[in-house]
Design a protein around this motif. Structure first.
Motif, PDB file in Angstrom:
ATOM      1  N   PRO A 206      26.284  20.899 106.947  1.00 45.85           N
ATOM      2  CA  PRO A 206      26.809  19.985 105.924  1.00 45.85           C
ATOM      3  C   PRO A 206      26.710  20.490 104.498  1.00 45.85           C
ATOM      4  O   PRO A 206      27.195  19.822 103.577  1.00 45.85           O
ATOM      5  CB  PRO A 206      25.943  18.735 106.112  1.00 45.85           C
ATOM      6  CG  PRO A 206      24.642  19.262 106.637  1.00 45.85           C
ATOM      7  CD  PRO A 206      25.027  20.400 107.543  1.00 45.85           C
ATOM      8  N   HIS A 207      26.079  21.670 104.297  1.00 45.65           N
ATOM      9  CA  HIS A 207      26.072  22.296 102.979  1.00 45.65           C
ATOM     10  C   HIS A 207      27.044  23.485 102.914  1.00 45.65           C
ATOM     11  O   HIS A 207      27.140  24.153 101.887  1.00 45.65           O
ATOM     12  CB  HIS A 207      24.664  22.801 102.626  1.00 45.65           C
ATOM     13  CG  HIS A 207      23.658  21.712 102.414  1.00 45.65           C
ATOM     14  ND1 HIS A 207      22.778  21.316 103.407  1.00 45.65           N
ATOM     15  CD2 HIS A 207      23.403  20.935 101.340  1.00 45.65           C
ATOM     16  CE1 HIS A 207      22.016  20.346 102.941  1.00 45.65           C
ATOM     17  NE2 HIS A 207      22.363  20.084 101.698  1.00 45.65           N
ATOM     18  N   GLY A 208      27.727  23.760 104.016  1.00 51.51           N
ATOM     19  CA  GLY A 208      28.536  24.968 104.131  1.00 51.51           C
ATOM     20  C   GLY A 208      30.003  24.764 103.830  1.00 51.51           C
ATOM     21  O   GLY A 208      30.392  23.876 103.051  1.00 51.51           O
ATOM     22  N   PRO A 209      30.872  25.587 104.451  1.00 51.44           N
ATOM     23  CA  PRO A 209      32.315  25.480 104.233  1.00 51.44           C
ATOM     24  C   PRO A 209      32.824  24.072 104.561  1.00 51.44           C
ATOM     25  O   PRO A 209      32.397  23.465 105.535  1.00 51.44           O
ATOM     26  CB  PRO A 209      32.890  26.520 105.201  1.00 51.44           C
ATOM     27  CG  PRO A 209      31.774  27.488 105.420  1.00 51.44           C
ATOM     28  CD  PRO A 209      30.513  26.677 105.378  1.00 51.44           C
ATOM     29  N   ASP A 210      33.711  23.579 103.747  1.00 51.94           N
ATOM     30  CA  ASP A 210      34.328  22.257 103.885  1.00 51.94           C
ATOM     31  C   ASP A 210      33.358  21.107 103.639  1.00 51.94           C
ATOM     32  O   ASP A 210      33.664  19.956 103.914  1.00 51.94           O
ATOM     33  CB  ASP A 210      35.000  22.078 105.260  1.00 51.94           C
ATOM     34  CG  ASP A 210      36.092  21.016 105.220  1.00 51.94           C
ATOM     35  OD1 ASP A 210      36.753  20.887 104.169  1.00 51.94           O
ATOM     36  OD2 ASP A 210      36.269  20.303 106.221  1.00 51.94           O
ATOM     37  N   SER A 211      32.181  21.406 103.108  1.00 52.62           N
ATOM     38  CA  SER A 211      31.258  20.350 102.685  1.00 52.62           C
ATOM     39  C   SER A 211      31.723  19.793 101.337  1.00 52.62           C
ATOM     40  O   SER A 211      32.562  20.397 100.651  1.00 52.62           O
ATOM     41  CB  SER A 211      29.852  20.908 102.539  1.00 52.62           C
ATOM     42  OG  SER A 211      29.791  21.838 101.461  1.00 52.62           O
ATOM     43  N   PRO A 212      31.197  18.655 100.923  1.00 52.99           N
ATOM     44  CA  PRO A 212      31.503  18.178  99.569  1.00 52.99           C
ATOM     45  C   PRO A 212      31.159  19.207  98.489  1.00 52.99           C
ATOM     46  O   PRO A 212      31.840  19.271  97.457  1.00 52.99           O
ATOM     47  CB  PRO A 212      30.629  16.921  99.442  1.00 52.99           C
ATOM     48  CG  PRO A 212      30.553  16.396 100.843  1.00 52.99           C
ATOM     49  CD  PRO A 212      30.441  17.638 101.698  1.00 52.99           C
ATOM     50  N   LEU A 213      30.137  20.024  98.722  1.00 49.19           N
ATOM     51  CA  LEU A 213      29.788  21.062  97.752  1.00 49.19           C
ATOM     52  C   LEU A 213      30.880  22.129  97.689  1.00 49.19           C
ATOM     53  O   LEU A 213      31.247  22.597  96.598  1.00 49.19           O
ATOM     54  CB  LEU A 213      28.449  21.695  98.109  1.00 49.19           C
ATOM     55  CG  LEU A 213      27.240  20.760  98.039  1.00 49.19           C
ATOM     56  CD1 LEU A 213      25.991  21.461  98.537  1.00 49.19           C
ATOM     57  CD2 LEU A 213      27.033  20.232  96.621  1.00 49.19           C
ATOM     58  N   ALA A 214      31.405  22.523  98.846  1.00 56.87           N
ATOM     59  CA  ALA A 214      32.503  23.493  98.866  1.00 56.87           C
ATOM     60  C   ALA A 214      33.727  22.918  98.172  1.00 56.87           C
ATOM     61  O   ALA A 214      34.446  23.628  97.447  1.00 56.87           O
ATOM     62  CB  ALA A 214      32.831  23.870 100.313  1.00 56.87           C
ATOM     63  N   ARG A 215      33.972  21.643  98.357  1.00 59.78           N
ATOM     64  CA  ARG A 215      35.130  21.012  97.728  1.00 59.78           C
ATOM     65  C   ARG A 215      34.940  20.883  96.219  1.00 59.78           C
ATOM     66  O   ARG A 215      35.904  20.960  95.456  1.00 59.78           O
ATOM     67  CB  ARG A 215      35.380  19.641  98.358  1.00 59.78           C
ATOM     68  CG  ARG A 215      35.756  19.753  99.837  1.00 59.78           C
ATOM     69  CD  ARG A 215      35.834  18.400 100.484  1.00 59.78           C
ATOM     70  NE  ARG A 215      35.805  18.530 101.944  1.00 59.78           N
ATOM     71  CZ  ARG A 215      35.635  17.518 102.784  1.00 59.78           C
ATOM     72  NH1 ARG A 215      35.461  16.300 102.307  1.00 59.78           N
ATOM     73  NH2 ARG A 215      35.622  17.724 104.087  1.00 59.78           N
TER      74      ARG A 215
ATOM     75  N   VAL B  57      33.477  23.099  94.395  1.00 63.98           N
ATOM     76  CA  VAL B  57      33.867  24.429  93.909  1.00 63.98           C
ATOM     77  C   VAL B  57      35.383  24.566  93.902  1.00 63.98           C
ATOM     78  O   VAL B  57      35.973  25.060  92.934  1.00 63.98           O
ATOM     79  CB  VAL B  57      33.220  25.525  94.771  1.00 63.98           C
ATOM     80  CG1 VAL B  57      33.705  26.909  94.354  1.00 63.98           C
ATOM     81  CG2 VAL B  57      31.697  25.462  94.683  1.00 63.98           C
ATOM     82  N   ALA B  58      36.030  24.119  94.978  1.00 66.78           N
ATOM     83  CA  ALA B  58      37.485  24.246  95.092  1.00 66.78           C
ATOM     84  C   ALA B  58      38.221  23.440  94.024  1.00 66.78           C
ATOM     85  O   ALA B  58      39.344  23.782  93.657  1.00 66.78           O
ATOM     86  CB  ALA B  58      37.931  23.804  96.483  1.00 66.78           C
TER      87      ALA B  58
ATOM     88  N   LEU C 151      24.969  22.821  81.549  1.00 70.00           N
ATOM     89  CA  LEU C 151      26.263  22.605  82.191  1.00 70.00           C
ATOM     90  C   LEU C 151      26.741  23.934  82.758  1.00 70.00           C
ATOM     91  O   LEU C 151      26.827  24.931  82.035  1.00 70.00           O
ATOM     92  CB  LEU C 151      27.275  22.070  81.182  1.00 70.00           C
ATOM     93  CG  LEU C 151      28.669  21.717  81.709  1.00 70.00           C
ATOM     94  CD1 LEU C 151      28.598  20.556  82.694  1.00 70.00           C
ATOM     95  CD2 LEU C 151      29.597  21.359  80.535  1.00 70.00           C
ATOM     96  N   PHE C 152      27.032  23.941  84.063  1.00 70.16           N
ATOM     97  CA  PHE C 152      27.442  25.156  84.755  1.00 70.16           C
ATOM     98  C   PHE C 152      28.806  24.954  85.411  1.00 70.16           C
ATOM     99  O   PHE C 152      29.147  23.846  85.833  1.00 70.16           O
ATOM    100  CB  PHE C 152      26.449  25.513  85.863  1.00 70.16           C
ATOM    101  CG  PHE C 152      25.068  25.866  85.407  1.00 70.16           C
ATOM    102  CD1 PHE C 152      24.725  27.189  85.131  1.00 70.16           C
ATOM    103  CD2 PHE C 152      24.093  24.888  85.263  1.00 70.16           C
ATOM    104  CE1 PHE C 152      23.443  27.526  84.729  1.00 70.16           C
ATOM    105  CE2 PHE C 152      22.811  25.214  84.852  1.00 70.16           C
ATOM    106  CZ  PHE C 152      22.478  26.540  84.581  1.00 70.16           C
ATOM    107  N   GLU C 153      29.549  26.055  85.543  1.00 76.34           N
ATOM    108  CA  GLU C 153      30.769  26.061  86.349  1.00 76.34           C
ATOM    109  C   GLU C 153      30.355  26.294  87.801  1.00 76.34           C
ATOM    110  O   GLU C 153      29.659  27.275  88.109  1.00 76.34           O
ATOM    111  CB  GLU C 153      31.723  27.162  85.893  1.00 76.34           C
ATOM    112  CG  GLU C 153      32.074  27.128  84.413  1.00 76.34           C
ATOM    113  CD  GLU C 153      32.753  25.836  84.007  1.00 76.34           C
ATOM    114  OE1 GLU C 153      33.528  25.276  84.810  1.00 76.34           O
ATOM    115  OE2 GLU C 153      32.500  25.380  82.871  1.00 76.34           O
ATOM    116  N   ALA C 154      30.771  25.418  88.702  1.00 77.10           N
ATOM    117  CA  ALA C 154      30.317  25.500  90.090  1.00 77.10           C
ATOM    118  C   ALA C 154      30.687  26.828  90.740  1.00 77.10           C
ATOM    119  O   ALA C 154      29.879  27.420  91.466  1.00 77.10           O
ATOM    120  CB  ALA C 154      30.890  24.332  90.895  1.00 77.10           C
ATOM    121  N   ALA C 155      31.893  27.326  90.508  1.00 81.28           N
ATOM    122  CA  ALA C 155      32.328  28.584  91.126  1.00 81.28           C
ATOM    123  C   ALA C 155      31.468  29.746  90.650  1.00 81.28           C
ATOM    124  O   ALA C 155      31.113  30.639  91.438  1.00 81.28           O
ATOM    125  CB  ALA C 155      33.794  28.845  90.822  1.00 81.28           C
TER     126      ALA C 155
END
Length: 282
Positions: free
Chosen positions: A152-161, A163-164, A262-266
């Motif tokens: 749930p922390h990996g690809p397609d997680s809310p965290l990945a989104r 970044v996207a 303040l950071f840029e997620a990517a």
């Protein structure tokens, strides 16, 4: 710190308009998708408490922006409950309430803001009981939809989104080691010794309480052993974030009395993933 000390520390009461001005000066913008972590006591005497902070954030990101927080579940069963006495296990399996995104409280260890935001009209909470998030705003539904049960922390997680969506991370008086996005870097990093956990929680499926097994990186005790690369007593996420700042990643400023970042997620994910792989693969 008593109230008089708090007033002196923050140069007077911290109001909604003051927080908004400080956030804009830090670089937060209209339309931003921002995940935020907050330590209320660091900001000073906030007139109106958590709701004022959320209002001020919303004032800055506007109707096209989105606010996101990490929630978790305050009453989630410990991973090791399966080692408890059998009669305890039997009672819990029979009656422990299922995780309910509407009713279940956010983890108190995350502070007051996640619970305040997830209860806002229009807020959407993800379905995951242990690694759940909540969001409010234009991109909330897309960020929270179908949160993967496993990884749930990996690809397609809310965290990945996040970044996207060219999202950002705001630490509003919160320590650098509270940056949940770094768990996404751990999930993505290809380095030896990655640690995982398997655990069970009761959830609702079509209104029915069922037990489900979950698989994730060990975000509680650490996805990696950082002891060889981080000095004893120092938090690994703190070390990563300090190295980011030293590399010119992130902005620093004051919001109320709080030292904030303040950071840029990517940029965070690119830097942290490389940091983990380089340091732990030597």
């Amino acid at each position: 710190m008593d109230e008089m000390d708090l007033l002196k520390h923050s140069n007077g009461p911290v109001t909604r308009s003051r927080i908004s001005r400080d956030l804009a000066a830090l670089g937060l913008r209209d339309g931003d998708v921002v995940m935020f972590h907050t330590r209320m006591s660091a900001i000073g005497y906030v007139a109106g408490g958590p709701q004022t902070v959320i209002d001020a954030l919303h004032d800055v990101v506007g109707t096209q922006g989105t606010l996101m927080v990490t929630c978790g579940w305050n009453d989630a069963l410990p991973y090791d409950f399966v080692s408890w006495p059998q009669d305890w296990q039997d009672a819990l399996r029979a009656e422990h309430p299922a995780y309910d995104p509407i009713l279940s409280e956010a983890d108190h260890n995350n502070g007051r803001l996640p619970e305040a935001l997830r209860r806002r009209p229009g807020a959407i909470r993800s379905r995951h009981p242990d690694a759940g998030f909540a969001a409010l705003g234009a991109a909330a539904a897309e960020l929270m939809a179908d949160h993967p049960w496993d990884d749930p922390h990996g690809p397609d997680s809310p965290l990945a989104r996040l970044v996207a969506h060219d999202g950002r991370v705001l630490l509003l008086g919160a320590p650098l080691d509270t940056m949940t996005l770094l768990h996404h870097a751990e999930a993505l990093a290809k380095a030896p010794g990655k640690r995982f956990v398997d655990y069970e929680q009761p959830i609702l499926v079509q209104g029915q309480r069922v037990w489900r097994r979950f698989h994730d990186i060990d975000s509680e005790d650490g996805a990696f052993d950082y002891s060889a690369v981080v000095p004893e007593g120092e938090e690994p996420f703190e070390a990563m974030a300090q190295d980011m700042l030293a590399a010119g990643i992130g902005r620093q400023g004051r919001v109320g009395a709080a030292d904030s970042h303040l950071f840029e997620a990517a940029e965070v994910i690119d830097f942290a993933t490389t940091w983990i792989e380089d340091k732990l693969s030597r």
